[in-house]
Scaffold this active site. Structure first.
Site, PDB file in Angstrom:
ATOM      1  N   TYR A 249       0.869  -1.191   0.000  1.00 23.75           N
ATOM      2  CA  TYR A 249       0.000   0.000   0.000  1.00 23.75           C
ATOM      3  C   TYR A 249       0.903   1.238   0.000  1.00 23.75           C
ATOM      4  O   TYR A 249       0.777   2.117   0.831  1.00 23.75           O
ATOM      5  CB  TYR A 249      -0.928   0.028   1.213  1.00 23.75           C
ATOM      6  CG  TYR A 249      -1.586  -1.300   1.545  1.00 23.75           C
ATOM      7  CD1 TYR A 249      -2.784  -1.670   0.931  1.00 23.75           C
ATOM      8  CD2 TYR A 249      -1.012  -2.177   2.458  1.00 23.75           C
ATOM      9  CE1 TYR A 249      -3.386  -2.887   1.228  1.00 23.75           C
ATOM     10  CE2 TYR A 249      -1.608  -3.394   2.753  1.00 23.75           C
ATOM     11  CZ  TYR A 249      -2.787  -3.739   2.140  1.00 23.75           C
ATOM     12  OH  TYR A 249      -3.381  -4.952   2.446  1.00 23.75           O
TER      13      TYR A 249
ATOM     14  N   GLU B 207       0.888  -0.829  -4.985  1.00 21.16           N
ATOM     15  CA  GLU B 207      -0.126   0.203  -4.773  1.00 21.16           C
ATOM     16  C   GLU B 207      -1.229   0.021  -5.818  1.00 21.16           C
ATOM     17  O   GLU B 207      -0.942  -0.268  -6.980  1.00 21.16           O
ATOM     18  CB  GLU B 207       0.507   1.594  -4.907  1.00 21.16           C
ATOM     19  CG  GLU B 207      -0.444   2.759  -5.030  1.00 21.16           C
ATOM     20  CD  GLU B 207      -1.397   2.902  -3.860  1.00 21.16           C
ATOM     21  OE1 GLU B 207      -2.570   3.207  -4.102  1.00 21.16           O
ATOM     22  OE2 GLU B 207      -0.969   2.694  -2.707  1.00 21.16           O
TER      23      GLU B 207
ATOM     24  N   ASP C  35       1.021  -0.165   5.173  1.00 24.07           N
ATOM     25  CA  ASP C  35       0.285   1.061   5.520  1.00 24.07           C
ATOM     26  C   ASP C  35      -1.080   0.978   4.841  1.00 24.07           C
ATOM     27  O   ASP C  35      -1.372   1.721   3.899  1.00 24.07           O
ATOM     28  CB  ASP C  35       1.070   2.282   5.047  1.00 24.07           C
ATOM     29  CG  ASP C  35       0.444   3.597   5.499  1.00 24.07           C
ATOM     30  OD1 ASP C  35      -0.535   3.557   6.275  1.00 24.07           O
ATOM     31  OD2 ASP C  35       0.926   4.662   5.069  1.00 24.07           O
TER      32      ASP C  35
ATOM     33  N   CYS D 134      -4.162   3.829  10.771  1.00 27.69           N
ATOM     34  CA  CYS D 134      -4.943   5.010  11.154  1.00 27.69           C
ATOM     35  C   CYS D 134      -6.202   4.623  11.914  1.00 27.69           C
ATOM     36  O   CYS D 134      -6.964   5.496  12.339  1.00 27.69           O
ATOM     37  CB  CYS D 134      -5.298   5.850   9.936  1.00 27.69           C
ATOM     38  SG  CYS D 134      -6.308   4.968   8.720  1.00 27.69           S
TER      39      CYS D 134
END
Length: 443
Positions: A301, A325, A369, A396
């Protein structure tokens, strides 16, 4: 449907409650005298409040509510600095009414609860000292608000007036200034203008350069207005047909800085919103991984390549990095940004699809990530099978992180360290960096 079968809405009902612990999502838990569970915003643990229901009916497992009257206030409560924060107003901030130190404590309690509930880990077992670290420059006295948000998406009402959306609603709270917006966003003067026929106006102020960008999403059939703002900007348009982003005028990208390098971020693409975030996270990841010359690393990612670039710098000429990605534009940017590293390769596609096709059976280091939903069982299983000596997981969302840590444990990896950063002050969001290593026999 007969009236007897219709669910009895409880919206608007008021309950006097004692407020319990904080929960993931920017609210606290309370119970009515009848035992109903309330998720209450605009309150703090230990307070006594009158809570007014905003969502839910007689059959709901829980009700959502706002604290409209504080009967017994917490010592951590402050007057919200922002005039648009509060019950029924802007939904962008969750903790304007809490002292900065209290906000970080609340976030720490949420992370600890998610680790325990979803991963079965205590803070100590996760290698975490329990603190949530503020970003550099964000440690301000109560009543002052960090101006950190370098990207703000404004909603636009039918009259062309900009504002921000209310919590869990399409309704718009008109504003003339967002207190957490970075100076580079505020100086554009978006709120001073009308934006007829627009659905949203996103303002981007690169912290690594003076680049400014506005991304316009018209309403169906809407025509772009003439954009004349207080500072020079590039203008992009989101197309109605395919949702693609196209340049109207100016540069199609902004330039950002991280770890001493310049990165191109094209067409409104993803970049960390807090100006200190990219460097903070790179530093935490590299300190945790301790890359060695000549090692092989994966950056999953990878976005526009910030971790791949940091790894390539440290692995040297004999090291190698593969980034994966899914977003085509981000892949183009990553390849451009890392063109001076001959041993960095960027592949486009979903991680769960591309990684098995690479033929890679082992590597030394991995950075993950993932988006807010996390990496998931399938990707965790594949990554764990590569026998990396260390894995850095950047998250996150503490719930997604905790779930994936549980999956990693099933496949022989445990946290070595966990660090938590308050890169979204005034909101309930945090950023976590977990460093994982293989479980050794006897440990």
């Amino acid at each position: 449907m007969t009236e007897q079968n219709e669910k009895q809405s409880l919206v608007g009902e008021e309950y006097e409650v004692e407020v319990g612990p904080v929960a993931h999502g920017g609210h606290c838990i309370a119970r009515t005298a009848e035992g109903r569970v309330l998720f209450v915003r605009h309150t703090l643990p230990g307070e006594k409040v009158v809570a007014k229901v905003t969502e839910g009916d007689a059959d709901s497992r829980f009700l959502r509510a706002d604290a409209i009257t504080v009967l017994d206030a917490s010592k951590d409560r402050v007057e919200a600095p922002c005039p648009y924060a509060g019950p029924g107003k802007c939904g962008g901030c969750d903790w304007q009414h809490a002292k900065p130190g209290a906000q970080r404590r609340l976030k720490g309690e949420v992370v600890a609860e998610q680790l325990k509930r979803l991963a079965g880990l205590t803070a100590e077992e996760a290698g975490w000292d329990g603190t949530v670290m503020p970003a550099e420059g964000d440690k301000l006295p109560a009543g002052q608000v960090p101006q950190w948000r370098t990207r703000v998406q404004y909603a636009v009402d039918a009259d062309g007036t900009v504002g921000l959306r209310k919590h869990r609603s399409h309704e718009i709270e008109p504003i003339d200034h967002c207190m957490i917006a970075a100076p580079g966003v505020s100086e554009l003067g978006i709120e001073k203008q009308d934006w007829p026929q627009m659905a949203t106006v996103e303002a981007i102020a690169a912290s690594g350069s003076g680049d400014r960008q506005v991304v316009l999403t018209p309403r169906p059939g809407g025509r772009l207005p003439l954009v004349e703002l207080d500072k020079p900007v590039s203008v992009l348009r989101v197309e109605e047909k395919d949702g693609g982003v196209h340049r109207v005028h100016g540069r199609p990208f902004v330039r950002e800085r991280a770890d001493g390098r310049t990165y191109r971020v094209g067409m409104g693409g993803f970049w960390q919103v807090h100006p200190q975030a990219a460097d903070t996270l790179i530093k935490a990841v590299m300190q945790g991984l301790m890359p060695r010359k000549g090692e092989m690393a994966l950056d999953l990612y990878c976005g526009v390549g910030i971790f791949a670039g940091a790894l390539a710098e440290r692995l040297g000429e004999t090291g190698a990095v593969l980034g994966i990605e899914s977003t085509k534009r981000a892949v183009e940017d990553a390849r451009h940004n890392l063109a001076d590293f001959p041993r960095v390769r960027i592949e486009q596609g979903k991680v769960e699809t591309v990684l098995p096709k690479t033929g890679i059976t082992e590597c030394d280091l991995v950075v993950l990530d993932p988006p807010r939903a996390g990496a998931g069982k399938q990707t965790v299983r594949h990554v764990a099978g590569l026998s990396a000596r260390r894995i850095a997981y950047v998250a996150c969302d503490p719930a997604a992180l905790a779930r994936d840590l549980g999956y990693f444990r099933e496949h022989g990896y445990k946290p070595r360290t966990l660090r938590v950063f308050d890169l979204f002050p005034m909101t309930h969001h945090v950023e976590c960096v977990a460093i994982l290593e293989p479980v050794r026999e006897g440990s």
